[in-house]
Design a protein around this motif. Structure first.
Motif, PDB file in Angstrom:
ATOM      1  N   MET A   1      19.389  73.929  41.675  1.00 28.00           N
ATOM      2  CA  MET A   1      19.110  73.435  42.831  1.00 28.00           C
ATOM      3  C   MET A   1      19.757  71.958  42.816  1.00 28.00           C
ATOM      4  SD  MET A   1      15.135  72.514  44.004  1.00 28.00           S
ATOM      5  CE  MET A   1      14.588  74.119  44.471  1.00 28.00           C
ATOM      6  N   SER A   2      20.688  71.638  43.752  1.00 27.15           N
ATOM      7  CA  SER A   2      21.176  70.486  44.003  1.00 27.15           C
ATOM      8  C   SER A   2      20.179  69.231  44.099  1.00 27.15           C
ATOM      9  CB  SER A   2      22.245  70.382  45.073  1.00 27.15           C
ATOM     10  OG  SER A   2      21.526  70.459  46.357  1.00 27.15           O
ATOM     11  N   LYS A   3      20.585  68.053  44.094  1.00 26.99           N
ATOM     12  CA  LYS A   3      19.864  66.807  44.020  1.00 26.99           C
ATOM     13  C   LYS A   3      19.463  66.803  45.616  1.00 26.99           C
ATOM     14  CE  LYS A   3      19.981  61.944  43.197  1.00 26.99           C
ATOM     15  NZ  LYS A   3      20.918  60.938  42.646  1.00 26.99           N
ATOM     16  N   THR A   4      20.312  66.927  46.487  1.00 24.14           N
ATOM     17  CA  THR A   4      19.768  67.006  47.926  1.00 24.14           C
ATOM     18  C   THR A   4      18.768  67.844  48.314  1.00 24.14           C
ATOM     19  OG1 THR A   4      22.173  66.307  48.354  1.00 24.14           O
ATOM     20  CG2 THR A   4      20.787  67.126  50.419  1.00 24.14           C
ATOM     21  N   GLU A   5      19.053  68.972  47.830  1.00 22.29           N
ATOM     22  CA  GLU A   5      17.824  70.048  48.047  1.00 22.29           C
ATOM     23  C   GLU A   5      16.593  69.495  47.324  1.00 22.29           C
ATOM     24  OE1 GLU A   5      19.658  73.477  46.226  1.00 22.29           O
ATOM     25  OE2 GLU A   5      20.189  74.356  48.159  1.00 22.29           O
ATOM     26  N   LYS A   6      16.609  69.051  46.142  1.00 17.97           N
ATOM     27  CA  LYS A   6      15.319  68.489  45.464  1.00 17.97           C
ATOM     28  C   LYS A   6      14.831  67.588  46.436  1.00 17.97           C
ATOM     29  CE  LYS A   6      16.410  69.846  40.845  1.00 17.97           C
ATOM     30  NZ  LYS A   6      16.963  69.156  39.318  1.00 17.97           N
ATOM     31  N   ILE A   7      15.540  66.551  47.011  1.00 18.64           N
ATOM     32  CA  ILE A   7      15.091  65.340  47.717  1.00 18.64           C
ATOM     33  C   ILE A   7      14.407  65.915  48.882  1.00 18.64           C
ATOM     34  CG2 ILE A   7      15.904  63.376  49.220  1.00 18.64           C
ATOM     35  CD1 ILE A   7      18.019  62.484  46.928  1.00 18.64           C
ATOM     36  N   PHE A   8      15.233  66.887  49.818  1.00 22.65           N
ATOM     37  CA  PHE A   8      14.662  67.476  50.947  1.00 22.65           C
ATOM     38  C   PHE A   8      13.323  68.251  50.489  1.00 22.65           C
ATOM     39  CE2 PHE A   8      14.516  71.069  53.889  1.00 22.65           C
ATOM     40  CZ  PHE A   8      14.450  70.382  55.014  1.00 22.65           C
ATOM     41  N   LEU A   9      13.113  68.876  49.482  1.00 17.71           N
ATOM     42  CA  LEU A   9      11.854  69.751  49.251  1.00 17.71           C
ATOM     43  C   LEU A   9      10.677  68.632  48.952  1.00 17.71           C
ATOM     44  CD1 LEU A   9      10.365  72.362  48.703  1.00 17.71           C
ATOM     45  CD2 LEU A   9      11.271  72.022  45.936  1.00 17.71           C
ATOM     46  N   LEU A  10      11.250  67.555  48.054  1.00 19.22           N
ATOM     47  CA  LEU A  10      10.131  66.545  47.793  1.00 19.22           C
ATOM     48  C   LEU A  10       9.679  65.934  49.244  1.00 19.22           C
ATOM     49  CD1 LEU A  10       8.538  64.908  45.781  1.00 19.22           C
ATOM     50  CD2 LEU A  10      10.443  63.263  45.464  1.00 19.22           C
ATOM     51  N   LEU A  11      10.575  65.555  50.079  1.00 19.50           N
ATOM     52  CA  LEU A  11      10.280  64.866  51.251  1.00 19.50           C
ATOM     53  C   LEU A  11       9.324  65.713  52.403  1.00 19.50           C
ATOM     54  CD1 LEU A  11      10.658  62.574  53.303  1.00 19.50           C
ATOM     55  CD2 LEU A  11      12.719  63.507  54.287  1.00 19.50           C
ATOM     56  N   ASN A  12       9.812  66.940  52.386  1.00 15.37           N
ATOM     57  CA  ASN A  12       8.789  67.815  53.127  1.00 15.37           C
ATOM     58  C   ASN A  12       7.439  68.021  52.313  1.00 15.37           C
ATOM     59  OD1 ASN A  12      10.325  68.611  55.220  1.00 15.37           O
ATOM     60  ND2 ASN A  12      11.446  70.161  53.977  1.00 15.37           N
ATOM     61  N   LEU A  13       7.192  68.031  51.111  1.00 16.32           N
ATOM     62  CA  LEU A  13       6.084  67.990  50.419  1.00 16.32           C
ATOM     63  C   LEU A  13       5.155  66.792  50.777  1.00 16.32           C
ATOM     64  CD1 LEU A  13       4.229  69.437  48.523  1.00 16.32           C
ATOM     65  CD2 LEU A  13       5.181  68.160  46.687  1.00 16.32           C
ATOM     66  N   VAL A  14       5.988  65.646  50.835  1.00 18.89           N
ATOM     67  CA  VAL A  14       5.294  64.579  51.111  1.00 18.89           C
ATOM     68  C   VAL A  14       4.766  64.321  52.542  1.00 18.89           C
ATOM     69  CG1 VAL A  14       5.481  61.721  51.461  1.00 18.89           C
ATOM     70  CG2 VAL A  14       6.389  62.957  49.225  1.00 18.89           C
ATOM     71  N   LEU A  15       5.629  64.935  53.470  1.00 18.97           N
ATOM     72  CA  LEU A  15       5.114  64.990  54.753  1.00 18.97           C
ATOM     73  C   LEU A  15       3.905  66.136  54.943  1.00 18.97           C
ATOM     74  CD1 LEU A  15       8.671  65.060  56.637  1.00 18.97           C
ATOM     75  CD2 LEU A  15       6.941  63.417  56.686  1.00 18.97           C
ATOM     76  N   VAL A  16       3.926  67.088  54.154  1.00  9.40           N
ATOM     77  CA  VAL A  16       2.749  68.167  54.613  1.00  9.40           C
ATOM     78  C   VAL A  16       1.531  67.272  54.048  1.00  9.40           C
ATOM     79  CG1 VAL A  16       1.807  70.110  53.655  1.00  9.40           C
ATOM     80  CG2 VAL A  16       4.183  70.003  54.549  1.00  9.40           C
ATOM     81  N   ILE A  17       1.660  66.470  52.821  1.00  7.41           N
ATOM     82  CA  ILE A  17       0.363  66.049  52.092  1.00  7.41           C
ATOM     83  C   ILE A  17       0.142  64.987  52.978  1.00  7.41           C
ATOM     84  CG2 ILE A  17      -0.677  64.615  50.201  1.00  7.41           C
ATOM     85  CD1 ILE A  17       1.427  66.445  48.440  1.00  7.41           C
ATOM     86  N   GLY A  18       1.013  64.274  53.526  1.00  7.82           N
ATOM     87  CA  GLY A  18       0.593  63.142  54.467  1.00  7.82           C
ATOM     88  C   GLY A  18      -0.101  63.584  55.797  1.00  7.82           C
ATOM     89  N   TYR A  19       0.206  64.940  56.461  1.00 12.54           N
ATOM     90  CA  TYR A  19      -0.413  65.345  57.405  1.00 12.54           C
ATOM     91  C   TYR A  19      -1.784  65.827  57.359  1.00 12.54           C
ATOM     92  CZ  TYR A  19      -1.706  68.637  61.064  1.00 12.54           C
ATOM     93  OH  TYR A  19      -2.085  69.227  62.225  1.00 12.54           O
ATOM     94  N   ILE A  20      -1.932  66.617  55.950  1.00 11.78           N
ATOM     95  CA  ILE A  20      -3.382  66.770  55.717  1.00 11.78           C
ATOM     96  C   ILE A  20      -4.325  65.764  55.425  1.00 11.78           C
ATOM     97  CG2 ILE A  20      -4.428  68.017  53.839  1.00 11.78           C
ATOM     98  CD1 ILE A  20      -1.885  70.030  53.542  1.00 11.78           C
ATOM     99  N   ASN A  21      -3.850  64.932  54.782  1.00 11.85           N
ATOM    100  CA  ASN A  21      -4.573  63.675  54.724  1.00 11.85           C
ATOM    101  C   ASN A  21      -5.027  63.045  55.974  1.00 11.85           C
ATOM    102  OD1 ASN A  21      -4.896  63.753  51.972  1.00 11.85           O
ATOM    103  ND2 ASN A  21      -3.180  62.460  51.647  1.00 11.85           N
ATOM    104  N   TRP A  22      -3.845  62.899  56.949  1.00 12.15           N
ATOM    105  CA  TRP A  22      -4.284  62.289  58.341  1.00 12.15           C
ATOM    106  C   TRP A  22      -5.466  63.191  59.042  1.00 12.15           C
ATOM    107  CZ3 TRP A  22      -3.030  64.750  63.150  1.00 12.15           C
ATOM    108  CH2 TRP A  22      -3.445  63.946  64.107  1.00 12.15           C
TER     109      TRP A  22
END
Length: 172
Positions: A1-22
């Motif tokens: 997995m490339s560095k860009t894919e890891k960043i994209f995956l991490l960003l999506n995870l943060v967004l999902v967790i943020g939405y659930i908390n909201w």
């Protein structure tokens, strides 16, 4: 997995967790600050073999006489989504006043609650509030006398089920 894919995956995870908390924060705010309404329950089957002990909820206010929603040509007079305007009677139980597409205007002591419907030409029901109430297995007897669903309503018309109430309006 490339560095860009890891960043994209991490960003999506943060967004999902943020939405659930909201979403949780919004429901918590409704529980703290919302107005309590009691809605009369309609009779339903209280058990599900697949899900265990629970009560399927149907409110009398969800059931509409055909003349309420159909005009002379058989076309629905209310939209698929909108606001059901309620007012509490002298016993504290919510009564349906009218339907409207927007939250305003509201009269004195009126409360707007979001509803949705299937929108079919012949529909005679809307949906307001939670559709089921789960409880600990083996405690069904405690909830058999339920006659009202208690919902907290926020200023935008969103609802959160807070419990079931008996005929004396006491929380079960």
């Amino acid at each position: 997995m490339s560095k860009t894919e890891k960043i994209f995956l991490l960003l999506n995870l943060v967004l999902v967790i943020g939405y659930i908390n909201w979403a949780v924060a919004v429901k918590e705010k409704t529980l703290r600050n919302g107005k309590l309404l009691l809605l009369e329950l309609a009779p339903v089957d209280p058990r599900s073999l697949m899900q265990g002990d629970y009560m399927r909820l149907d409110y009398q206010i969800n059931r509409l006489p055909e003349e309420t929603v159909l005009d002379k040509r058989g076309t629905t007079t209310i939209g698929k989504r909108g606001y059901c305007i309620l007012k509490t009677d002298s016993s504290g139980v919510a009564q349906r006043i009218r339907f409207q597409p927007d939250i305003q205007p509201l009269g004195a002591e009126e409360i707007a609650v979001k509803y949705y419907s299937n929108g079919n030409r012949s529909f005679t029901r809307i949906h307001i509030g939670a559709a089921s109430y789960f409880f600990e297995e083996g405690s069904a007897k405690k909830y058999e006398p339920a006659r009202f669903g208690g919902l907290k309503i926020d200023a935008e018309g969103n609802t959160v089920l807070v419990g079931l109430y008996d005929v004396n309006r006491k929380l079960l």
